[in-house]
Write a protein that holds these residues in place. Structure first.
Motif, PDB file in Angstrom:
ATOM      1  N   ARG A 295      38.353  26.826  64.737  1.00  0.00           N
ATOM      2  CA  ARG A 295      39.181  25.679  64.351  1.00  0.00           C
ATOM      3  C   ARG A 295      40.570  26.230  64.051  1.00  0.00           C
ATOM      4  NH1 ARG A 295      35.593  23.373  66.357  1.00  0.00           N
ATOM      5  NH2 ARG A 295      34.091  21.959  65.395  1.00  0.00           N
ATOM      6  N   GLY A 296      41.470  26.065  65.011  1.00  0.00           N
ATOM      7  CA  GLY A 296      42.813  26.616  64.851  1.00  0.00           C
ATOM      8  C   GLY A 296      42.770  28.133  64.863  1.00  0.00           C
ATOM      9  N   GLU A 297      43.260  28.740  63.798  1.00  0.00           N
ATOM     10  CA  GLU A 297      43.308  30.199  63.706  1.00  0.00           C
ATOM     11  C   GLU A 297      42.250  30.764  62.768  1.00  0.00           C
ATOM     12  OE1 GLU A 297      45.104  32.558  65.504  1.00  0.00           O
ATOM     13  OE2 GLU A 297      45.396  30.768  66.724  1.00  0.00           O
ATOM     14  N   GLU A 298      41.158  30.023  62.600  1.00  0.00           N
ATOM     15  CA  GLU A 298      40.076  30.537  61.767  1.00  0.00           C
ATOM     16  C   GLU A 298      38.729  30.073  62.299  1.00  0.00           C
ATOM     17  OE1 GLU A 298      40.905  29.193  57.799  1.00  0.00           O
ATOM     18  OE2 GLU A 298      40.775  27.093  58.360  1.00  0.00           O
ATOM     19  N   LEU A 299      37.707  30.792  61.865  1.00  0.00           N
ATOM     20  CA  LEU A 299      36.335  30.399  62.143  1.00  0.00           C
ATOM     21  C   LEU A 299      35.849  29.579  60.958  1.00  0.00           C
ATOM     22  CD1 LEU A 299      34.985  33.859  63.347  1.00  0.00           C
ATOM     23  CD2 LEU A 299      35.321  31.832  64.782  1.00  0.00           C
TER      24      LEU A 299
ATOM     25  N   GLN B 247      30.130  50.591  56.252  1.00  0.00           N
ATOM     26  CA  GLN B 247      30.996  51.522  56.976  1.00  0.00           C
ATOM     27  C   GLN B 247      32.003  50.800  57.870  1.00  0.00           C
ATOM     28  OE1 GLN B 247      30.772  54.805  56.183  1.00  0.00           O
ATOM     29  NE2 GLN B 247      29.238  54.043  54.741  1.00  0.00           N
ATOM     30  N   PHE B 248      31.955  49.466  57.892  1.00  0.00           N
ATOM     31  CA  PHE B 248      32.868  48.677  58.729  1.00  0.00           C
ATOM     32  C   PHE B 248      34.097  48.313  57.909  1.00  0.00           C
ATOM     33  CE2 PHE B 248      34.625  44.968  60.823  1.00  0.00           C
ATOM     34  CZ  PHE B 248      34.459  45.256  62.174  1.00  0.00           C
ATOM     35  N   ALA B 249      35.238  48.863  58.282  1.00  0.00           N
ATOM     36  CA  ALA B 249      36.483  48.594  57.554  1.00  0.00           C
ATOM     37  C   ALA B 249      36.779  47.097  57.576  1.00  0.00           C
ATOM     38  CB  ALA B 249      37.634  49.367  58.187  1.00  0.00           C
ATOM     39  N   GLY B 250      36.968  46.529  56.412  1.00  0.00           N
ATOM     40  CA  GLY B 250      37.294  45.110  56.327  1.00  0.00           C
ATOM     41  C   GLY B 250      36.101  44.175  56.359  1.00  0.00           C
ATOM     42  N   HIS B 251      34.902  44.722  56.228  1.00  0.00           N
ATOM     43  CA  HIS B 251      33.703  43.869  56.234  1.00  0.00           C
ATOM     44  C   HIS B 251      33.799  42.822  55.130  1.00  0.00           C
ATOM     45  CE1 HIS B 251      29.524  42.862  54.952  1.00  0.00           C
ATOM     46  NE2 HIS B 251      29.467  42.584  56.238  1.00  0.00           N
TER      47      HIS B 251
ATOM     48  N   SER C 117      36.694  39.857  64.039  1.00  0.00           N
ATOM     49  CA  SER C 117      36.964  40.927  65.016  1.00  0.00           C
ATOM     50  C   SER C 117      36.310  40.627  66.356  1.00  0.00           C
ATOM     51  CB  SER C 117      36.485  42.273  64.477  1.00  0.00           C
ATOM     52  OG  SER C 117      37.206  42.631  63.323  1.00  0.00           O
ATOM     53  N   ALA C 118      35.066  40.164  66.333  1.00  0.00           N
ATOM     54  CA  ALA C 118      34.369  39.817  67.586  1.00  0.00           C
ATOM     55  C   ALA C 118      35.117  38.700  68.300  1.00  0.00           C
ATOM     56  CB  ALA C 118      32.929  39.415  67.294  1.00  0.00           C
ATOM     57  N   TRP C 119      35.628  37.742  67.531  1.00  0.00           N
ATOM     58  CA  TRP C 119      36.417  36.652  68.108  1.00  0.00           C
ATOM     59  C   TRP C 119      37.701  37.202  68.722  1.00  0.00           C
ATOM     60  CZ3 TRP C 119      39.499  32.889  64.515  1.00  0.00           C
ATOM     61  CH2 TRP C 119      40.237  31.981  65.294  1.00  0.00           C
ATOM     62  N   ALA C 120      38.440  37.991  67.968  1.00  0.00           N
ATOM     63  CA  ALA C 120      39.717  38.518  68.443  1.00  0.00           C
ATOM     64  C   ALA C 120      39.552  39.413  69.667  1.00  0.00           C
ATOM     65  CB  ALA C 120      40.413  39.282  67.313  1.00  0.00           C
ATOM     66  N   GLN C 121      38.470  40.193  69.695  1.00  0.00           N
ATOM     67  CA  GLN C 121      38.237  41.134  70.796  1.00  0.00           C
ATOM     68  C   GLN C 121      37.462  40.508  71.947  1.00  0.00           C
ATOM     69  OE1 GLN C 121      36.358  44.633  69.075  1.00  0.00           O
ATOM     70  NE2 GLN C 121      37.789  44.600  67.360  1.00  0.00           N
ATOM     71  N   ALA C 122      36.888  39.325  71.718  1.00  0.00           N
ATOM     72  CA  ALA C 122      36.067  38.629  72.714  1.00  0.00           C
ATOM     73  C   ALA C 122      34.950  39.532  73.224  1.00  0.00           C
ATOM     74  CB  ALA C 122      36.923  38.107  73.867  1.00  0.00           C
ATOM     75  N   GLN C 123      34.312  40.228  72.280  1.00  0.00           N
ATOM     76  CA  GLN C 123      33.199  41.086  72.656  1.00  0.00           C
ATOM     77  C   GLN C 123      32.186  41.171  71.522  1.00  0.00           C
ATOM     78  OE1 GLN C 123      35.067  44.831  73.608  1.00  0.00           O
ATOM     79  NE2 GLN C 123      34.797  45.617  71.556  1.00  0.00           N
ATOM     80  N   THR C 124      30.951  41.460  71.895  1.00  0.00           N
ATOM     81  CA  THR C 124      29.882  41.608  70.918  1.00  0.00           C
ATOM     82  C   THR C 124      30.105  42.872  70.109  1.00  0.00           C
ATOM     83  OG1 THR C 124      28.332  40.427  72.327  1.00  0.00           O
ATOM     84  CG2 THR C 124      27.374  41.887  70.664  1.00  0.00           C
ATOM     85  N   ILE C 125      29.886  42.752  68.807  1.00  0.00           N
ATOM     86  CA  ILE C 125      30.019  43.904  67.910  1.00  0.00           C
ATOM     87  C   ILE C 125      28.696  44.107  67.185  1.00  0.00           C
ATOM     88  CG2 ILE C 125      31.185  44.873  65.899  1.00  0.00           C
ATOM     89  CD1 ILE C 125      33.675  43.299  66.680  1.00  0.00           C
TER      90      ILE C 125
ATOM     91  N   LYS D 282      41.005  34.940  62.005  1.00  0.00           N
ATOM     92  CA  LYS D 282      40.903  35.694  63.262  1.00  0.00           C
ATOM     93  C   LYS D 282      41.247  37.156  62.993  1.00  0.00           C
ATOM     94  CE  LYS D 282      42.052  35.393  68.112  1.00  0.00           C
ATOM     95  NZ  LYS D 282      42.758  34.616  69.147  1.00  0.00           N
ATOM     96  N   GLY D 283      40.391  38.062  63.463  1.00  0.00           N
ATOM     97  CA  GLY D 283      40.607  39.487  63.297  1.00  0.00           C
ATOM     98  C   GLY D 283      40.066  40.045  61.997  1.00  0.00           C
ATOM     99  N   ARG D 284      39.539  39.187  61.130  1.00  0.00           N
ATOM    100  CA  ARG D 284      39.070  39.633  59.812  1.00  0.00           C
ATOM    101  C   ARG D 284      37.548  39.772  59.813  1.00  0.00           C
ATOM    102  NH1 ARG D 284      38.583  37.110  54.534  1.00  0.00           N
ATOM    103  NH2 ARG D 284      38.663  38.849  53.103  1.00  0.00           N
ATOM    104  N   GLY D 285      37.041  40.851  59.256  1.00  0.00           N
ATOM    105  CA  GLY D 285      35.604  41.082  59.192  1.00  0.00           C
ATOM    106  C   GLY D 285      34.995  41.257  60.576  1.00  0.00           C
ATOM    107  N   VAL D 286      33.684  41.306  60.627  1.00  0.00           N
ATOM    108  CA  VAL D 286      32.996  41.498  61.906  1.00  0.00           C
ATOM    109  C   VAL D 286      33.145  40.249  62.770  1.00  0.00           C
ATOM    110  CG1 VAL D 286      30.832  42.130  63.030  1.00  0.00           C
ATOM    111  CG2 VAL D 286      31.361  43.072  60.773  1.00  0.00           C
ATOM    112  N   CYS D 287      32.982  39.075  62.158  1.00  0.00           N
ATOM    113  CA  CYS D 287      33.082  37.825  62.928  1.00  0.00           C
ATOM    114  C   CYS D 287      34.477  37.631  63.513  1.00  0.00           C
ATOM    115  CB  CYS D 287      32.718  36.628  62.050  1.00  0.00           C
ATOM    116  SG  CYS D 287      30.976  36.541  61.630  1.00  0.00           S
TER     117      CYS D 287
END
Length: 163
Positions: free
Chosen positions: A59-63, A101-105, A86-94, A79-84
């Motif tokens: 929804r706009g610039e957020e999940l 150990q995930f920076a910004g989890h 990041s997966a959105w921003a990168q358009a790939q499965t993480i 967008k780009g924050r946490g695992v979710c």
């Protein structure tokens, strides 16, 4: 609509292989995106009993939180924050074997130890993510990634996704 689900045993791959046609049958006659996300969550929760299974939609610039099963969750993720995000921003499965150990989890639940996030892609456009957390370390692997991407593909093909 087949509203019956048969839990499967066997290897992880065998469980997924049995699950995919059941999900297809369950949602094939329903076009509502929210209803289908809800039933996919329920099937995955019944089969694997992971800590948290759910969807976030763009929804706009957020999940924004969508149907889920498990403990109370974070409502919005940038967008780009946490695992979710990041997966959105990168358009790939993480796949994250250890969320600590995930920076910004983003710790929606302190019980979460590992996570997998699969973006829901319509062409180049990401419409949301499937997010799954486990209370166990290193729960998810390439098999999960492969089959959960197929689950998302079935969901998207069976649903009218809002623009």
């Amino acid at each position: 609509m087949a509203e019956t689900f048969y839990q499967q045993s066997g290897s992880k791959q065998e469980q997924y292989q049995s699950l995919l046609p059941q999900i297809q049958a369950l949602i094939s006659d329903e076009r509502d995106f929210v209803a289908n996300m809800a039933n996919v969550c329920a099937v995955l929760k019944q089969q694997f009993d992971w800590l948290w299974i759910g969807f976030y939609v763009v929804r706009g610039e957020e999940l924004v939180l969508a149907p889920f099963q498990g403990p109370i969750a974070c409502t919005r993720i940038a967008k780009g924050r946490g695992v979710c995000g990041s997966a959105w921003a990168q358009a790939q499965t993480i796949v994250v074997p250890d969320v600590n150990q995930f920076a910004g989890h983003i710790a929606c639940s302190s019980l979460s130890q590992s996570e997998i996030v699969v973006p829901m892609l319509l062409g180049e456009r990401c419409v949301g993510v499937l997010d799954i957390d486990s209370a166990d370390l290193a729960m998810f692997d390439d098999t999960d990634a492969e089959f959960l991407q197929q689950v998302v593909a079935v969901l998207l093909a069976s649903s009218d996704v809002p623009a």
